[in-house]
Design a protein around this motif. Structure first.
Motif, short mmCIF file in Angstrom:
data_model
loop_
_atom_site.label_atom_id
_atom_site.label_comp_id
_atom_site.label_asym_id
_atom_site.label_seq_id
_atom_site.Cartn_x
_atom_site.Cartn_y
_atom_site.Cartn_z
N VAL A 137 -79.22 75.23 46.89
CA VAL A 137 -79.52 75.59 47.94
C VAL A 137 -81.09 76.15 47.56
N ALA A 138 -82.01 75.64 48.24
CA ALA A 138 -83.87 75.98 47.93
C ALA A 138 -84.52 76.33 49.43
N LEU A 139 -84.89 77.59 48.95
CA LEU A 139 -85.92 78.28 50.30
C LEU A 139 -87.15 77.61 50.21
N ARG A 140 -88.10 77.34 51.24
CA ARG A 140 -89.05 76.40 51.29
C ARG A 140 -89.90 77.45 52.00
N THR A 141 -89.69 78.41 52.92
CA THR A 141 -90.34 79.74 52.95
C THR A 141 -89.80 80.45 52.82
N MET A 142 -90.85 81.71 52.97
CA MET A 142 -90.31 83.52 52.61
C MET A 142 -90.73 83.70 54.01
N ASP A 143 -90.98 83.24 54.78
CA ASP A 143 -91.50 83.48 56.17
C ASP A 143 -89.88 84.48 56.89
N PHE A 144 -90.19 86.04 56.78
CA PHE A 144 -89.44 86.62 57.49
C PHE A 144 -88.30 86.19 58.38
N ALA A 145 -88.49 86.47 59.80
CA ALA A 145 -87.65 85.30 60.52
C ALA A 145 -87.42 84.08 60.39
N THR A 194 -86.10 83.14 57.40
CA THR A 194 -85.60 83.31 56.08
C THR A 194 -83.52 83.87 56.70
N LEU A 195 -84.29 84.86 57.35
CA LEU A 195 -83.19 85.92 58.00
C LEU A 195 -82.00 84.81 59.00
N ALA A 196 -83.06 84.17 59.09
CA ALA A 196 -82.12 82.64 60.46
C ALA A 196 -81.67 82.15 59.31
N LEU A 197 -81.99 81.57 58.56
CA LEU A 197 -80.91 80.79 57.44
C LEU A 197 -79.97 81.25 57.08
N ILE A 198 -80.25 82.58 56.61
CA ILE A 198 -79.05 83.86 55.78
C ILE A 198 -77.93 83.56 56.84
N GLY A 199 -78.16 84.24 57.91
CA GLY A 199 -77.43 84.51 59.44
C GLY A 199 -76.83 82.66 59.23
N SER A 200 -77.40 81.77 59.59
CA SER A 200 -76.95 80.39 59.69
C SER A 200 -75.51 80.56 57.96
N ARG A 243 -85.63 72.21 57.51
CA ARG A 243 -86.51 71.56 57.25
C ARG A 243 -87.24 72.86 56.14
N HIS A 244 -87.12 74.06 56.64
CA HIS A 244 -87.45 75.14 55.80
C HIS A 244 -86.43 75.70 54.56
#
Length: 205
Positions: free
Chosen positions: A125-133, A135-141, A153-154
């Motif tokens: 699992v790779a994250l292609r953004t560190m935008d705060f909102a 990133t939190l949305a991806l973790i929340g998912s 896509r992030h």
């Protein structure tokens, strides 16, 4: 009681093989984190005396502290190279998982890759953004169905891999099964099937 369960399973021959992951030759059972995840673990280990008492709140605090002060989230830190020739070169953080869930927040599993099991290859699992909102949305998912994480896509998600190579755009931190191991500019992962024989309680088969 536990010894009795173990002896019953051995007597019944309730033993099955399971795979492990390896990073630069070092085995891991659960996961290896590279980039931001490892930077958080580094901050947690600097407060090791609090870990026993603070637990999850310490990890949450360290996550925010790392994002604000201890990690460059303005540029990608690494590229991932997959066995099929795919290259993802804009990664800020990656987790290579041998099993799931990745961790728990309270009693809720953070299930980044439900497909990761002891009977399959590695998941990434790779994250292609560190935008705060974002990133939190991806973790929340990942605390729910994980659908947003797998379709975003992030993020880049892959499963049942025999290996993966990480090449840094400079040095990056990494941790193995929760132990911070320092900084490097590259890592090679491989899956080792049937590396361990696991004794399974007969009532859990």
């Amino acid at each position: 009681e536990a010894t009795g369960v173990l002896l019953d399973a051995l007597t019944a021959g309730s033993i099955r093989p399971m795979g492990v992951g390896a990073v630069d030759g070092r085995g891991f059972l659960f996961h290896t984190g590279v980039g931001f995840d490892a930077a958080v673990v580094e901050q947690v280990e600097r407060r090791a005396s609090l870990k026993r008492y603070a637990g999850h709140p310490l990890f949450v605090y360290s996550g925010f502290s790392t994002w604000l002060r201890h990690y460059d989230h303005d540029r990608p830190r690494m590229a991932l190279s997959f066995p099929d020739g795919t290259v993802v070169d804009d990664v800020y953080m990656a987790l290579v998982l041998n099993t799931s869930p990745y961790t728990y927040l309270g009693n809720r599993p953070l299930d980044l890759a439900p497909e990761a099991t002891l009977d399959s290859g590695l998941s990434v699992v790779a994250l292609r953004t560190m935008d705060f909102a974002k990133t939190l949305a991806l973790i929340g998912s990942a605390l729910g169905s994980g659908r947003h994480l797998r379709s975003s896509r992030h993020a880049y998600v892959a499963h049942d891999l025999g290996g993966v190579r990480v090449v840094g755009h400079g040095d990056f931190p990494y941790q193995v099964d929760g132990d911070f191991l320092g900084y490097t500019d590259g890592l090679v992962f491989e899956h080792r099937p049937d590396a361990i024989r696991l004794v399974v309680p007969t009532d859990a088969r």
